[in-house]
Design a protein around this motif. Sequence first.
Motif, short mmCIF file in Angstrom:
data_model
loop_
_atom_site.label_atom_id
_atom_site.label_comp_id
_atom_site.label_asym_id
_atom_site.label_seq_id
_atom_site.Cartn_x
_atom_site.Cartn_y
_atom_site.Cartn_z
N TYR A 236 0.84 -1.20 0.00
CA TYR A 236 0.00 0.00 0.00
C TYR A 236 0.88 1.25 0.00
CZ TYR A 236 -3.94 3.05 1.22
OH TYR A 236 -4.90 4.02 1.20
N LEU A 237 1.95 1.21 0.78
CA LEU A 237 2.87 2.36 0.87
C LEU A 237 3.53 2.63 -0.47
CD1 LEU A 237 4.29 4.48 2.63
CD2 LEU A 237 5.96 2.74 3.26
N ARG B 168 1.96 6.58 1.08
CA ARG B 168 1.60 6.84 2.48
C ARG B 168 1.21 5.53 3.13
NH1 ARG B 168 -3.76 6.59 3.80
NH2 ARG B 168 -5.29 6.59 2.09
N GLU B 169 1.31 5.49 4.45
CA GLU B 169 0.93 4.28 5.18
C GLU B 169 -0.59 4.19 5.29
OE1 GLU B 169 2.81 3.76 8.90
OE2 GLU B 169 4.84 3.68 8.06
N SER C 12 -8.05 0.63 9.29
CA SER C 12 -9.29 0.32 8.56
C SER C 12 -8.98 -0.05 7.12
CB SER C 12 -10.24 1.51 8.61
OG SER C 12 -10.63 1.79 9.93
N GLU C 13 -8.10 0.71 6.49
CA GLU C 13 -7.72 0.43 5.11
C GLU C 13 -6.98 -0.90 5.00
OE1 GLU C 13 -7.15 4.97 3.37
OE2 GLU C 13 -5.58 4.06 4.59
N LYS D 63 13.17 2.97 -4.31
CA LYS D 63 13.75 3.94 -3.37
C LYS D 63 13.19 5.32 -3.66
CE LYS D 63 18.00 1.23 -3.20
NZ LYS D 63 19.42 1.20 -3.50
N LYS D 64 11.90 5.49 -3.44
CA LYS D 64 11.24 6.75 -3.78
C LYS D 64 11.81 7.92 -3.01
CE LYS D 64 6.76 4.95 -5.28
NZ LYS D 64 7.03 3.53 -5.19
#
Length: 259
Positions: free
Chosen positions: A132-133, A138-139, A143-144, A190-191
């Motif tokens: 997801y990250l 983003r973390e 709930s997600e 490696k964003k």
Amino acid sequence: MAGYKVEICGVNTSKLPILSKEEKEILMKQIKAGDSEAREKFIKGNLRLVLSVISRFSGSSENVDDLFQVGCIGLIKAIDNFDMSQQVMFSTYACPMIIGEIRRYLRDFNSIRVSRSLRDTAYKAIYAKEAYLRKNNREPSISELAEEIGISKEDIVFAMDAIQSPVSLYEPVYTEGGDTLCIMDQVSDKKNGEEQWVEQIALSDAIKKLPERESKIIKMRFYEGKTQMEAAKELSISQAQISRIEKSALKTMRNYLSK
């Protein structure tokens, strides 16, 4: 792990050999050719790497000799599975494997036993969180995360609390040649790396030089995070074809970037 011992498992750590980059490359080639003496020399020449890794477990109550032995198992696994064609430093590949071996040991022999189902739930949550990250930068919220893997929020929280905390990707584990090696160095995406915008421009130009199908496969594999099997299914070709096209495309890109 109170204090630090000079002699561990009968090994005088103050006299461990240090191999140069060139020596490592030569020995690894000999190892891949089946040279057992080169393998033994390579292991001894990388025991300092094991020491560096186990030092980060100084807060553990485990005996340092036990951790050293387990770390050596991780080192040997890394040697046996190392692929020289990937053009990555051995220490970059080996550190996460040594850490993983030690963490499995601490988890499996912890005085507080964690059930298999709890561990499976926790690991599903960790993998889903990482995916997801990468996708959203983003973390995810609990709930997600629960919606993503189809497990209740309460079960995820309980499972995550039951296992040891995951290692931070940015945690330094080893220093070689003055450069600090972090866990994240084994991750291809490696964003947040320094000078990432320069690399993105160069990569973008290299991808534009590829034929349409090769370009699409590279984007699917390394930008969308799809496996070769997923890419093959989407393009209605075999996984073997994907593998061949991907290798050819990467070779073309490397040649372009090396000019």
